[in-house]
Scaffold this motif. Structure first.
Motif, mmCIF file in Angstrom:
data_model
loop_
_atom_site.group_PDB
_atom_site.id
_atom_site.type_symbol
_atom_site.label_atom_id
_atom_site.label_comp_id
_atom_site.label_asym_id
_atom_site.label_seq_id
_atom_site.Cartn_x
_atom_site.Cartn_y
_atom_site.Cartn_z
ATOM 1 N N LEU A 52 0.824 -1.208 0.000
ATOM 2 C CA LEU A 52 0.000 0.000 0.000
ATOM 3 C C LEU A 52 0.858 1.258 0.000
ATOM 4 O O LEU A 52 0.547 2.241 -0.696
ATOM 5 N N SER A 56 0.935 4.078 -2.783
ATOM 6 C CA SER A 56 0.612 5.445 -2.334
ATOM 7 C C SER A 56 1.707 6.409 -2.742
ATOM 8 O O SER A 56 1.420 7.573 -3.112
ATOM 9 N N ALA A 118 -6.622 -1.635 -8.493
ATOM 10 C CA ALA A 118 -6.256 -1.453 -7.090
ATOM 11 C C ALA A 118 -6.677 -0.063 -6.654
ATOM 12 O O ALA A 118 -6.202 0.938 -7.194
ATOM 13 N N ASP A 119 -7.554 0.002 -5.654
ATOM 14 C CA ASP A 119 -8.024 1.276 -5.101
ATOM 15 C C ASP A 119 -7.460 1.396 -3.692
ATOM 16 O O ASP A 119 -7.814 0.632 -2.792
ATOM 17 N N VAL A 120 -6.548 2.380 -3.482
ATOM 18 C CA VAL A 120 -5.878 2.521 -2.190
ATOM 19 C C VAL A 120 -6.563 3.550 -1.295
ATOM 20 O O VAL A 120 -6.042 3.887 -0.233
ATOM 21 N N ARG A 121 -7.709 4.036 -1.713
ATOM 22 C CA ARG A 121 -8.372 5.072 -0.901
ATOM 23 C C ARG A 121 -9.022 4.495 0.353
ATOM 24 O O ARG A 121 -9.023 5.130 1.400
ATOM 25 N N ASP A 122 -9.560 3.320 0.273
ATOM 26 C CA ASP A 122 -10.239 2.735 1.427
ATOM 27 C C ASP A 122 -10.033 1.213 1.363
ATOM 28 O O ASP A 122 -10.810 0.495 0.733
ATOM 29 N N VAL A 123 -8.986 0.744 2.013
ATOM 30 C CA VAL A 123 -8.629 -0.670 1.978
ATOM 31 C C VAL A 123 -8.663 -1.229 3.395
ATOM 32 O O VAL A 123 -8.003 -0.687 4.303
ATOM 33 N N GLN A 127 -8.471 -7.186 3.127
ATOM 34 C CA GLN A 127 -8.331 -6.926 1.691
ATOM 35 C C GLN A 127 -6.884 -6.607 1.347
ATOM 36 O O GLN A 127 -6.365 -7.045 0.315
ATOM 37 N N ALA A 128 -6.216 -5.836 2.219
ATOM 38 C CA ALA A 128 -4.812 -5.509 1.964
ATOM 39 C C ALA A 128 -3.948 -6.763 1.957
ATOM 40 O O ALA A 128 -3.045 -6.915 1.109
ATOM 41 N N GLU A 131 -4.735 -8.868 -1.296
ATOM 42 C CA GLU A 131 -4.172 -8.259 -2.503
ATOM 43 C C GLU A 131 -2.653 -8.349 -2.517
ATOM 44 O O GLU A 131 -2.043 -8.478 -3.596
#
Length: 495
Positions: A52, A56, A118-123, A127-128, A131
């Protein structure tokens, strides 16, 4: 082979067998399992966080590039500068979505097909982790689309990039974190292992070895001296085992004493019985002499010899499994006390020697008991009292007195044998009615009080030491037998 010998041999064989996995092995396996668990708990979240953070960082660089590209007029940025911005981000394309408009800010070539999003806004944490595992197992060259927060306002910023650099970075990070965490957990595990082995496994092994040695040779195994320094459960186990070991050794010594006593009695019983029979024949001739003094003492001598022969025939009653059942009948207590006095040889000469006999029995008091067994009890208690007072010779009749009292308390006859001697030592009080332990006199067997207690228990009564008295006072309680219903009806009809 006898069963006992086979059992002993089997026990020794089992003692020689070593378990495949002892406490040390189990502790090692337990420690390794926790080391592996700690490694997993440390490494998996760390790798997921690294992924992440890596994405980011790329999105943060993309937001900076988006500010530059979005602020420049369209067509004013050279392709070379655009490629440098993309290289600094590590992306193939950078796009910005604001409100309902999505704008491709930079692209090196024709955007490739995206394989993963991959959406790193709300993980979330799970889920992290999933993934991160997916990235580690992905093929090289997989294209992903990463989405993050925009530089300002609503919408999002997205980049399309090759996942291979991320996967390689994660593998390097995993290797480094694995080595570091393995070193830390291995050191911690070793400290825990040796600490537990020193604190628990080694004491338990010593205690087990003591148990095995004591089982193989209970009479020769030494009992550790001194108090146990530990106050935890292992220390308590060591103290309890030491106490049990001492009790078993004492019991074995008592059994050996009993066996030796039984052997000695079996050897002397025959000859002693013959000697007493000869003495009885001579005492019968004494009854033919007309001398008043002889006529006075001859019946008492005959009665004493009869009792001695009866005791001899029983081969020392305590050596048997149990005393014979009492043959109870109504006995005049004052007469029985007088026989005890005569048996002990009390008279004017003895009182002059320094010990005074005092008997105080209720007039006409009868006790429901076996006369021979009650005689033995009174004789044992009286002889103990005389020996205790004789130990502080010269005696004085005003000071050294033996008193026997008897009274009725409802359906119980209470007899007390009291002396004014030095009393019972505190050490002897702890084992007062146990065989071979209650005697404080040199040469004593320690059986007198044990026999007295056993005989009175057979009567449904008891013998106890009365506390807080001068000298020693033993109280005998003998309850009357329950009246038979038919006899009770007969008495009522005659009444």
């Amino acid at each position: 082979m006898p069963a006992s010998v086979a059992a002993a041999a089997g026990g020794r064989g089992l003692a020689r067998l070593r378990p495949r996995l002892g406490l040390s092995g189990k502790l090692l396996a337990f420690t390794l399992a926790f080391v592996v668990l700690a490694e997993v708990l440390i490494m998996v979240p760390a790798v997921a966080a690294f992924r992440l953070n890596w994405l980011s960082d790329r999105l943060a660089a993309a937001r900076t590039a988006a500010l530059v590209l979005d602020a420049a007029p369209e067509g004013m940025i050279q392709p070379q500068l655009t490629q440098e911005l993309l290289n600094s981000v590590g992306a193939i394309t950078v796009a910005l979505k604001r409100n309902d408009t999505r704008r491709l800010l930079a692209s090196s070539d024709m955007p490739p097909e995206v394989d993963h999003h991959a959406d790193v806004r709300d993980v979330g944490p799970w889920q992290a982790v999933s993934e991160a595992l997916d990235t580690l197992m992905a093929r090289d060259g997989r294209i992903i689309r990463a989405v993050g927060t925009p530089p300002r306002g609503d919408g999002f910023v997205e980049i399309v990039l090759d996942e291979t650099p991320l996967r390689k970075a994660m593998l390097r990070f995993t290797r480094n974190i694995l080595l570091i965490s393995l070193a830390v957990t291995a050191l911690t595990g070793a400290l825990v292992y040796y600490g537990l082995a020193w604190m628990f496994v080694a004491p338990m092994r010593r205690l087990t070895q003591r148990m095995i040695a004591f089982r193989e040779s209970p009479e020769t195994t030494p009992i550790p001296l001194g108090p146990v320094q530990r106050f935890d459960e292992i220390g308590q186990a060591e103290r309890e085992f030491g106490a049990m070991q001492k009790q078993i050794v004492d019991t074995l010594q008592q059994q050996n004493h009993l066996a030796a006593l039984g052997l000695a009695v079996s050897k002397i019983n025959h000859d002693l019985r013959n000697l007493l029979a000869s003495a009885q024949l001579l005492s019968d001739r004494l009854t033919m002499i007309s001398d008043p003094a002889v006529q006075r003492f001859a019946p008492k001598l005959v009665a004493a010899l009869d009792r001695a022969i009866a005791y001899c025939e029983q081969s020392l009653s305590y050596g048997r499994a149990q005393e014979p059942a009492p043959q109870r009948r109504k006995v005049e207590l004052a007469r029985l006390v007088g026989e005890v006095r005569d048996q002990l040889g009390f008279g004017t000469a003895e009182e002059a020697a320094g010990i005074r006999w005092i008997a105080s029995v209720e007039r006409g008091l009868e006790v429901d008991a076996d006369p021979d067994q009650l005689f033995r009890v009174l004789l044992n208690l009286s002889r103990n009292a005389i020996e205790a007072m004789a130990a502080r010779a010269p005696n004085d009749p005003a000071r050294d007195q033996l008193r026997i009292t008897g009274r009725r308390d409802g359906a119980i006859v209470v007899i007390e044998v009291a002396d004014t001697g030095p009393g019972v030592p505190d050490k002897a009080r702890e084992h007062l009615f146990k065989p071979f332990q209650s005697s404080t006199r040199r040469g004593g067997t320690g059986l007198g009080l044990t026999i007295a207690a056993e005989l009175m228990r057979a009567h449904g009564g008891s013998v106890r030491l009365v506390p807080g008295t001068i000298g020693a006072t033993f109280q005998i309680s003998i309850p009357d037998r329950p009246l038979d219903l038919d006899a009770h009806r007969a008495l009522r009809s005659h009444g």
